[in-house]
Scaffold this motif. Structure first.
Motif, PDB file in Angstrom:
ATOM      1  N   VAL A 146       0.843  -1.198   0.000  1.00  0.00           N
ATOM      2  CA  VAL A 146       0.000   0.000   0.000  1.00  0.00           C
ATOM      3  C   VAL A 146       0.877   1.247   0.000  1.00  0.00           C
ATOM      4  O   VAL A 146       0.601   2.222  -0.708  1.00  0.00           O
ATOM      5  N   GLU A 147       1.951   1.214   0.778  1.00  0.00           N
ATOM      6  CA  GLU A 147       2.877   2.347   0.781  1.00  0.00           C
ATOM      7  C   GLU A 147       3.472   2.584  -0.608  1.00  0.00           C
ATOM      8  O   GLU A 147       3.597   3.736  -1.050  1.00  0.00           O
ATOM      9  N   ALA A 148       3.819   1.503  -1.291  1.00  0.00           N
ATOM     10  CA  ALA A 148       4.391   1.654  -2.638  1.00  0.00           C
ATOM     11  C   ALA A 148       3.413   2.338  -3.578  1.00  0.00           C
ATOM     12  O   ALA A 148       3.809   3.182  -4.403  1.00  0.00           O
ATOM     13  N   ALA A 149       2.123   2.007  -3.463  1.00  0.00           N
ATOM     14  CA  ALA A 149       1.113   2.651  -4.303  1.00  0.00           C
ATOM     15  C   ALA A 149       0.968   4.127  -3.949  1.00  0.00           C
ATOM     16  O   ALA A 149       0.810   4.985  -4.834  1.00  0.00           O
ATOM     17  N   ILE A 150       1.034   4.446  -2.663  1.00  0.00           N
ATOM     18  CA  ILE A 150       0.944   5.853  -2.233  1.00  0.00           C
ATOM     19  C   ILE A 150       2.128   6.657  -2.787  1.00  0.00           C
ATOM     20  O   ILE A 150       1.972   7.788  -3.263  1.00  0.00           O
ATOM     21  N   TYR A 151       3.308   6.053  -2.756  1.00  0.00           N
ATOM     22  CA  TYR A 151       4.510   6.749  -3.222  1.00  0.00           C
ATOM     23  C   TYR A 151       4.496   6.999  -4.734  1.00  0.00           C
ATOM     24  O   TYR A 151       5.284   7.806  -5.246  1.00  0.00           O
TER      25      TYR A 151
ATOM     26  N   GLU B  49       6.760  11.333   2.122  1.00  0.00           N
ATOM     27  CA  GLU B  49       6.918  10.223   3.060  1.00  0.00           C
ATOM     28  C   GLU B  49       5.545   9.645   3.384  1.00  0.00           C
ATOM     29  O   GLU B  49       4.548  10.383   3.425  1.00  0.00           O
ATOM     30  N   ALA B  50       5.515   8.348   3.634  1.00  0.00           N
ATOM     31  CA  ALA B  50       4.239   7.699   3.955  1.00  0.00           C
ATOM     32  C   ALA B  50       4.483   6.506   4.862  1.00  0.00           C
ATOM     33  O   ALA B  50       5.523   5.841   4.776  1.00  0.00           O
ATOM     34  N   ALA B  51       3.531   6.245   5.715  1.00  0.00           N
ATOM     35  CA  ALA B  51       3.560   5.056   6.563  1.00  0.00           C
ATOM     36  C   ALA B  51       2.136   4.496   6.636  1.00  0.00           C
ATOM     37  O   ALA B  51       1.177   5.243   6.843  1.00  0.00           O
TER      38      ALA B  51
ATOM     39  N   GLY C 233      -4.672   2.209   7.871  1.00  0.00           N
ATOM     40  CA  GLY C 233      -4.604   3.658   8.031  1.00  0.00           C
ATOM     41  C   GLY C 233      -3.280   4.135   7.452  1.00  0.00           C
ATOM     42  O   GLY C 233      -2.336   3.356   7.318  1.00  0.00           O
ATOM     43  N   ALA C 234      -3.208   5.407   7.096  1.00  0.00           N
ATOM     44  CA  ALA C 234      -1.980   5.940   6.514  1.00  0.00           C
ATOM     45  C   ALA C 234      -1.747   7.361   6.981  1.00  0.00           C
ATOM     46  O   ALA C 234      -2.696   8.133   7.151  1.00  0.00           O
ATOM     47  N   VAL C 235      -0.477   7.687   7.184  1.00  0.00           N
ATOM     48  CA  VAL C 235      -0.088   9.065   7.443  1.00  0.00           C
ATOM     49  C   VAL C 235       0.882   9.466   6.336  1.00  0.00           C
ATOM     50  O   VAL C 235       1.775   8.704   5.970  1.00  0.00           O
ATOM     51  N   VAL C 236       0.659  10.656   5.765  1.00  0.00           N
ATOM     52  CA  VAL C 236       1.401  11.090   4.580  1.00  0.00           C
ATOM     53  C   VAL C 236       1.947  12.493   4.800  1.00  0.00           C
ATOM     54  O   VAL C 236       1.218  13.400   5.235  1.00  0.00           O
TER      55      VAL C 236
ATOM     56  N   PRO D   1      -6.544   2.740   2.324  1.00  0.00           N
ATOM     57  CA  PRO D   1      -6.658   3.134   3.725  1.00  0.00           C
ATOM     58  C   PRO D   1      -8.037   3.708   4.061  1.00  0.00           C
ATOM     59  O   PRO D   1      -8.584   4.535   3.316  1.00  0.00           O
ATOM     60  N   ALA D   2      -8.572   3.236   5.179  1.00  0.00           N
ATOM     61  CA  ALA D   2      -9.861   3.746   5.645  1.00  0.00           C
ATOM     62  C   ALA D   2      -9.744   5.174   6.165  1.00  0.00           C
ATOM     63  O   ALA D   2     -10.727   5.918   6.169  1.00  0.00           O
ATOM     64  N   ARG D   3      -8.547   5.537   6.590  1.00  0.00           N
ATOM     65  CA  ARG D   3      -8.323   6.904   7.057  1.00  0.00           C
ATOM     66  C   ARG D   3      -6.912   7.316   6.679  1.00  0.00           C
ATOM     67  O   ARG D   3      -5.960   6.546   6.830  1.00  0.00           O
TER      68      ARG D   3
END
Length: 568
Positions: free
Chosen positions: A473-478, A485-487, A501-504, A531-533
């Protein structure tokens, strides 16, 4: 101290698997080790299909909507498909043939046909989007794909190199199979002889390394896993007979979890051949439709992720349906909350709660907790599933830990997979020196040999039984150019257990919002992976001394924020 029920279980299992029993156990040597095996099991899946379909003949096997197919009819269709794959599509022993479709009778017949033709059944996640499907096809060297129309459309324009045959599984079976059969070949086409050492399946599993990996299993591993489940089922039937509760109707179960998952493939679908069990197929989960089917088809066994049994338990219309045929309410894929265990026992009109623990890499085999023992230890996933499973708790060096000490849950059996396809590094990391599979779960064994899972080493979220790789999921966000940055991490959820969940942290000057990022992810990830949130933050993410993102503290911070919001 072992319970009275454990003693009864052990006595029944000893009679079943001992000399003169229905499932006698012998040994098989492999990789310098000697493994227990069930000697009465057929050598490979084609033999298994032929034997049990002939044995159960005209009994109902597959029920889907208004369509009913007997064991004989299913085998006849599968034999024709196998001949067509060999003569019409050129499938040779060892060729990888993908199946990408929703649950339907045709899915099961295609699976049988691929294996009878000597192919390796590559089970593709039906929830994946086009890029994920294409990656899995290339990664597994799958040259032919049998896809239903929605999955075929997702693959259009993708770089995968495979031939696609569109099979509309929603049509009556003869119409659904027609495009595949049109190429030639059929029931009279000679088929290859398959042994237990031949590769049978590739299933995909999310792990801490990001992209899903293809877990390869031999025919022997899969058949032995089915027979290990069969031993558990026969043990349970013996218990019910001793207690005067033997079922009086044909065994029946809902097929309500996706067939590309090991739970649906091995203990549900494949085990049903041996049991003469009717499979009532649901294309999509719906609790009220499940109750309607349970009543209509006299379903005796229910299994799904814990969320499914809980939705039936708490459904406002449950009282309108006769669910009295259900003897067991089983769950797997995720922990079942302790309070749910007692409620199922008290409120479901006689159905008993069960839970199982296994993984894709173990062909679903691992541990089980049954009936009164589950009520006594509702936060345990049970003892090792006899007769084939060896269970150990080990440290990072692969050394066994004493009873009560925490360590990594490790499983060894003939049912285990061979390794990850074309990924020797991940395969080597997955096993100890003496071939115990490292599950990535942290747990301990109590004095009775019951496993308690307390944590996970792998960076995985389990949403309603569906594994989600945080790194994927992080790879898709990036991929979004505005992300610096993403987690991604697990958030607790009362319905699904966990959700992503994700923080960006955006790049300088980027006006990124959660809504924009969600829309960006929709064509790239399956819906359950999004991510739901999503939190958009204005400061760089905290780092460890190694400059890696400190996901432990991030997860703790945002989980606490969710908890405060829920309490407000």
């Amino acid at each position: 101290m072992a319970s009275v029920l454990d003693t009864r279980i052990d006595q029944i299992m000893a009679a079943l698997t001992g000399e003169g029993g229905m499932l006698p156990v012998g040994r098989h040597d492999k990789d310098g080790l000697s493994y227990p095996v069930i000697l009465s099991a057929p050598p490979a899946l084609p033999h298994y299909f032929a034997h049990f379909c002939a044995q159960h003949g005209d009994k109902d096997f597959l029920v889907c909507g208004d369509e009913r197919l007997s064991f004989t009819q299913v085998y006849t269709h599968a034999r024709t498909v196998a001949g067509a794959l060999v003569a019409g599509w050129g499938v040779k022993p060892g060729d990888h043939v993908g199946i990408a479709a929703r649950n339907a009778p045709a899915w099961i017949i295609l699976y049988m046909g691929v294996l009878m033709a000597g192919g390796v059944a590559t089970l593709l996640n039906g929830w994946w989007q086009g890029p994920e499907l294409a990656h899995a096809l290339k990664d597994s060297d799958t040259g032919l794909v049998l896809a239903d129309p929605p999955r075929a459309r997702r693959l259009e324009g993708q770089d995968h190199g495979a031939r696609i045959v569109t099979v509309d599984v929603g049509l009556p079976i003869a119409d659904a199979l027609a495009p595949l059969l049109a190429a030639g070949g059929g029931a009279e086409t000679p088929l290859p002889e398959i042994s237990g050492d031949d590769i049978a399946t590739i299933l995909f599993t999310s792990g801490s390394t990001g992209q899903s990996k293809g877990a390869i299993s031999t025919h022997r591993s899969v058949v032995q896993a089915v027979f290990n489940y069969l031993a558990q089922t026969l043990m349970s039937l013996n218990l019910m007979m001793q207690d005067g509760q033997a079922p009086t109707v044909q065994p029946a179960t809902l097929l309500n979890v996706p067939l590309f998952h090991v739970t649906a493939e091995v203990p549900v679908m494949l085990q049903s051949f041996a049991m003469g069990r009717k499979l009532v197929i649901m294309a999509k989960w719906d609790a009220e439709e499940a109750m309607r089917l349970i009543e209509r088809e006299k379903v005796t066994y229910f299994v799904g992720v814990p969320l499914m049994s809980y939705e039936i338990l708490t459904h406002p219309n449950r009282g309108e349906y006769d669910l009295s045929s259900v003897m067991d309410m089983a769950a797997g894929g995720a922990p079942r909350p302790v309070e749910h265990v007692k409620r199922i026992n008290d409120e479901m009109g006689g159905a008993k709660p069960l839970i199982g623990y296994g993984l894709t890499e173990t062909n679903g085999v691992g541990c089980g907790n049954f009936r009164d023992n589950y009520l006594a230890k509702p936060n345990s996933t049970g003892r090792a599933s006899f007769p084939l499973v060896e269970l150990a708790i080990m440290d990072d060096a692969g050394q066994p830990q004493p009873q009560g000490a925490r360590g990594e849950v490790c499983i060894r059996s003939i049912c285990n997979f061979e390794g990850y396809y074309k990924n020797p590094e991940a395969t080597a990391a997955a096993f100890t020196a003496d071939r115990f599979f490292r599950t990535g779960d942290i747990g301990y064994l109590d004095e009775d040999g019951y496993l308690f899972i307390v944590d996970r080493k792998k960076d995985i979220i389990i949403r309603g039984g569906e594994n989600i790789s945080c790194q994927e999921v992080e790879a898709a966000i990036y991929e979004h150019k505005g992300v610096a940055e993403a987690a991604v991490f697990a958030l607790p959820d009362p319905r699904f257990g966990e959700v992503p969940g994700a923080v960006v942290y955006p790049r300088a000057g980027e006006a990124l919002t959660a809504e924009v990022l969600t829309a960006f992810l929709e064509p790239r990830l399956a819906a359950f992976e999004i991510p739901a949130r999503i939190w958009i933050v204005s400061e760089p993410l905290p780092k460890l001394g190694t400059e890696k993102i400190d996901k432990v503290s991030i997860r703790a911070h945002f989980r606490a924020e969710v908890a405060r919001s829920a309490a407000a």
